[in-house]
Write a protein that holds these residues in place. Structure first.
Motif, mmCIF file in Angstrom:
data_model
loop_
_atom_site.group_PDB
_atom_site.id
_atom_site.type_symbol
_atom_site.label_atom_id
_atom_site.label_comp_id
_atom_site.label_asym_id
_atom_site.label_seq_id
_atom_site.Cartn_x
_atom_site.Cartn_y
_atom_site.Cartn_z
ATOM 1 N N GLN A 172 -1.466 -1.822 -8.140
ATOM 2 C CA GLN A 172 -2.138 -2.950 -8.784
ATOM 3 C C GLN A 172 -2.586 -3.982 -7.741
ATOM 4 O OE1 GLN A 172 0.167 -5.316 -11.679
ATOM 5 N NE2 GLN A 172 -1.547 -5.014 -13.094
ATOM 6 N N TRP A 173 -1.783 -4.169 -6.715
ATOM 7 C CA TRP A 173 -2.144 -5.077 -5.625
ATOM 8 C C TRP A 173 -3.445 -4.602 -4.960
ATOM 9 C CZ3 TRP A 173 -0.714 -9.643 -3.436
ATOM 10 C CH2 TRP A 173 -1.092 -9.886 -2.113
ATOM 11 N N THR A 174 -3.506 -3.322 -4.680
ATOM 12 C CA THR A 174 -4.704 -2.770 -4.053
ATOM 13 C C THR A 174 -5.927 -2.963 -4.953
ATOM 14 O OG1 THR A 174 -3.345 -1.082 -2.956
ATOM 15 C CG2 THR A 174 -5.717 -0.696 -3.026
ATOM 16 N N GLN A 175 -5.775 -2.643 -6.206
ATOM 17 C CA GLN A 175 -6.893 -2.740 -7.147
ATOM 18 C C GLN A 175 -7.342 -4.184 -7.348
ATOM 19 O OE1 GLN A 175 -6.794 -0.157 -10.685
ATOM 20 N NE2 GLN A 175 -7.079 -1.994 -11.918
ATOM 21 N N ARG A 176 -6.391 -5.082 -7.537
ATOM 22 C CA ARG A 176 -6.743 -6.479 -7.796
ATOM 23 C C ARG A 176 -7.370 -7.148 -6.576
ATOM 24 N NH1 ARG A 176 -1.570 -8.668 -11.472
ATOM 25 N NH2 ARG A 176 -2.496 -8.121 -13.507
ATOM 26 N N THR A 177 -6.833 -6.888 -5.393
ATOM 27 C CA THR A 177 -7.424 -7.507 -4.204
ATOM 28 C C THR A 177 -8.836 -6.986 -3.964
ATOM 29 O OG1 THR A 177 -6.328 -5.865 -2.780
ATOM 30 C CG2 THR A 177 -5.224 -7.992 -3.071
ATOM 31 N N GLN A 178 -9.085 -5.735 -4.280
ATOM 32 C CA GLN A 178 -10.427 -5.177 -4.107
ATOM 33 C C GLN A 178 -11.427 -5.854 -5.041
ATOM 34 O OE1 GLN A 178 -10.866 -1.019 -5.129
ATOM 35 N NE2 GLN A 178 -12.734 -0.806 -3.932
ATOM 36 N N VAL A 179 -11.060 -5.997 -6.306
ATOM 37 C CA VAL A 179 -11.967 -6.611 -7.292
ATOM 38 C C VAL A 179 -12.172 -8.087 -6.961
ATOM 39 C CG1 VAL A 179 -12.237 -7.211 -9.727
ATOM 40 C CG2 VAL A 179 -11.375 -4.949 -9.089
ATOM 41 N N LEU A 180 -11.113 -8.773 -6.597
ATOM 42 C CA LEU A 180 -11.229 -10.187 -6.250
ATOM 43 C C LEU A 180 -12.116 -10.393 -5.026
ATOM 44 C CD1 LEU A 180 -7.501 -11.227 -6.803
ATOM 45 C CD2 LEU A 180 -9.450 -12.106 -8.112
ATOM 46 N N ASP A 229 -0.997 5.491 3.848
ATOM 47 C CA ASP A 229 -0.202 6.420 3.049
ATOM 48 C C ASP A 229 1.295 6.226 3.281
ATOM 49 O OD1 ASP A 229 -0.737 8.545 1.133
ATOM 50 O OD2 ASP A 229 0.293 9.882 2.526
ATOM 51 N N ARG A 230 1.657 5.813 4.483
ATOM 52 C CA ARG A 230 3.069 5.573 4.788
ATOM 53 C C ARG A 230 3.602 4.399 3.971
ATOM 54 N NH1 ARG A 230 2.540 4.954 10.081
ATOM 55 N NH2 ARG A 230 2.637 7.224 10.342
ATOM 56 N N ARG A 231 2.760 3.422 3.727
ATOM 57 C CA ARG A 231 3.163 2.230 2.985
ATOM 58 C C ARG A 231 3.051 2.411 1.469
ATOM 59 N NH1 ARG A 231 1.632 1.304 7.903
ATOM 60 N NH2 ARG A 231 2.448 -0.498 9.076
ATOM 61 N N ASP A 232 2.080 3.207 1.056
ATOM 62 C CA ASP A 232 1.887 3.476 -0.373
ATOM 63 C C ASP A 232 1.374 4.904 -0.518
ATOM 64 O OD1 ASP A 232 1.616 3.237 -3.133
ATOM 65 O OD2 ASP A 232 -0.414 2.396 -2.986
ATOM 66 N N PRO A 233 2.286 5.874 -0.618
ATOM 67 C CA PRO A 233 1.852 7.270 -0.699
ATOM 68 C C PRO A 233 0.846 7.501 -1.832
ATOM 69 C CG PRO A 233 4.216 7.153 -0.363
ATOM 70 C CD PRO A 233 3.754 5.744 -0.626
ATOM 71 N N TYR A 234 -0.204 8.225 -1.510
ATOM 72 C CA TYR A 234 -1.270 8.565 -2.461
ATOM 73 C C TYR A 234 -1.977 7.319 -2.991
ATOM 74 C CZ TYR A 234 0.880 13.133 -2.158
ATOM 75 O OH TYR A 234 1.388 14.319 -1.685
ATOM 76 N N ASN A 235 -2.163 6.356 -2.101
ATOM 77 C CA ASN A 235 -2.928 5.165 -2.472
ATOM 78 C C ASN A 235 -4.345 5.585 -2.865
ATOM 79 O OD1 ASN A 235 -4.966 2.911 -1.578
ATOM 80 N ND2 ASN A 235 -3.026 1.836 -1.840
ATOM 81 N N ARG A 236 -4.755 5.217 -4.051
ATOM 82 C CA ARG A 236 -6.046 5.665 -4.580
ATOM 83 C C ARG A 236 -7.214 5.257 -3.687
ATOM 84 N NH1 ARG A 236 -10.314 3.614 -7.054
ATOM 85 N NH2 ARG A 236 -11.425 4.832 -8.639
ATOM 86 N N GLU A 237 -7.298 3.975 -3.365
ATOM 87 C CA GLU A 237 -8.452 3.510 -2.602
ATOM 88 C C GLU A 237 -8.486 4.110 -1.209
ATOM 89 O OE1 GLU A 237 -10.690 -0.499 -0.937
ATOM 90 O OE2 GLU A 237 -8.933 -0.741 -2.220
ATOM 91 N N ALA A 238 -7.328 4.292 -0.585
ATOM 92 C CA ALA A 238 -7.302 4.843 0.772
ATOM 93 C C ALA A 238 -7.984 6.206 0.816
ATOM 94 C CB ALA A 238 -5.862 4.945 1.265
ATOM 95 N N HIS A 239 -7.678 7.062 -0.138
ATOM 96 C CA HIS A 239 -8.257 8.401 -0.132
ATOM 97 C C HIS A 239 -9.729 8.378 -0.553
ATOM 98 C CE1 HIS A 239 -4.688 10.715 0.929
ATOM 99 N NE2 HIS A 239 -4.005 9.821 0.238
ATOM 100 N N HIS A 240 -10.105 7.449 -1.405
ATOM 101 C CA HIS A 240 -11.531 7.296 -1.725
ATOM 102 C C HIS A 240 -12.297 6.822 -0.485
ATOM 103 C CE1 HIS A 240 -12.297 7.888 -6.089
ATOM 104 N NE2 HIS A 240 -10.969 7.803 -6.147
ATOM 105 N N ARG A 241 -11.702 5.932 0.282
ATOM 106 C CA ARG A 241 -12.358 5.462 1.510
ATOM 107 C C ARG A 241 -12.484 6.604 2.524
ATOM 108 N NH1 ARG A 241 -15.136 0.837 0.438
ATOM 109 N NH2 ARG A 241 -13.790 -0.762 -0.471
#
Length: 327
Positions: A46-54, A164-176
């Motif tokens: 949620q942190w990743t998603q919210r910071t991206q939208v903001l 990935d080490r900090r958040d395995p399978y982070n959605r945005e990381a793999h999209h990037r």
């Protein structure tokens, strides 16, 4: 769920009402609600998603700079500063702005500062990964690291590993990472991105949005191939396309928490199921979408890209009618 035939609207906050409220304050030039929202955001997805939208909303103003000036020791403000700097650099690059390179360097510096200030946070590394697509000639050492598999090209794999080490399978990381692979592909085939997307989806845990990654690559491949009109075509009804859509339905949609589903993912899944003629399943996803449509990928099915909403509405009506549940 919005089952009426009302026209949808694009809202980057989707079903996240707290994010929507913070966005309204941010657009008015106020940052206190944004700070409060981020203070209350405990999970990395949620942190990743919210910071991206903001950041996308704040990139055209100085509101985050004002927050950081007021609270220079704030870690969330530092992370948001990096987010905004990256968003500006990416936009400048797309628009061919004369300051594009300068903004790129500023964004890299801001992201590195955020990584130092927030060592457990995946977002600064996602930011650095986002900037890798600007390095078309792979001049930076961190953008030409050997890939974990021989079928993949050198790239920013070290940056991906840090996220990935900090958040395995982070959605945005793999999209990037997929976006970086897009920049290395000269044609619509996107073989490396396709292979990578299937590899990630195959390894992702049940309920992960990364199970939809192959659908995104398929949509991009379709766009690069010139697209079609709104009529269904073989690109979407092919056996492998139908299999991808069905797998995403089962491994993500039917296995995830509704509150964690992004509008982008829901729209891509509805689009893929509709294209595969799986109308009853598509209707279920349209119900979950409610009023929060996204122009992509529907714009790829419109002749000029400007009738995305009309394509969405046609697909929704057709899917619901076929599921014996008329609007």
């Amino acid at each position: 769920m919005a089952r009426e035939g009302a026209r949808p609207s694009y809202d980057p906050a989707g079903h996240d009402s707290a994010l929507r409220a913070a966005l309204q304050e941010l657009r008015a030039g106020r940052w206190m609600s944004m700070r409060g929202l981020l203070d209350d955001t405990a999970q990395w997805w949620q942190w990743t998603q919210r910071t991206q939208v903001l950041a996308a909303a704040a990139a055209g103003s100085d509101v985050v700079r004002a927050w950081l000036a007021e609270e220079p020791s704030s870690v969330p403000a530092t992370v948001m500063h990096g987010r905004v700097a990256v968003e500006r650099a990416l936009r400048a690059h797309r628009e061919g702005h004369r300051r594009a390179h300068e903004l790129w360097i500023e964004a890299w510096d801001a992201s590195r500062t955020a990584a130092d200030r927030a060592p457990a946070d995946p977002v600064p590394w996602v930011c650095l990964l986002s900037l890798a697509q600007l390095d078309r000639q792979l001049l930076w050492d961190e953008h030409r690291v050997a890939a974990p598999e021989p079928t993949l090209p050198p790239g920013p794999w070290g940056l991906l590993a840090e996220a990935d080490r900090r958040d395995p399978y982070n959605r945005e990381a793999h999209h990037r990472m997929v976006q970086f692979l897009y920049t290395r592909a000269a044609s619509e085939r996107l073989a490396e991105a396709t292979g990578y997307a299937h590899r990630v989806a195959g390894a992702a845990p049940q309920g992960s949005p990364l199970h939809l990654l192959p659908l995104y690559v398929r949509a991009e491949r379709y766009r690069r191939g010139g697209g079609r009109d709104a009529a269904l075509d073989l690109h979407w009804v092919a056996e492998d396309a139908s299999r991808e859509a069905r797998r995403a339905l089962v491994t993500w949609f039917e296995s995830s928490v509704p509150e964690q589903r992004s509008p982008q993912d829901l729209n891509h899944l509805a689009h893929a199921l509709w294209g595969a003629l799986s109308f009853p399943d598509a209707a279920r996803v349209f119900d979950a979408i409610g009023p929060y449509y996204t122009p992509v990928p529907w714009a790829y099915r419109a002749p000029d890209g400007g009738r995305a909403m009309e394509v969405f509405l046609q697909a929704r009506t057709r899917s619901r009618a076929a599921s014996h549940d008329p609007e």
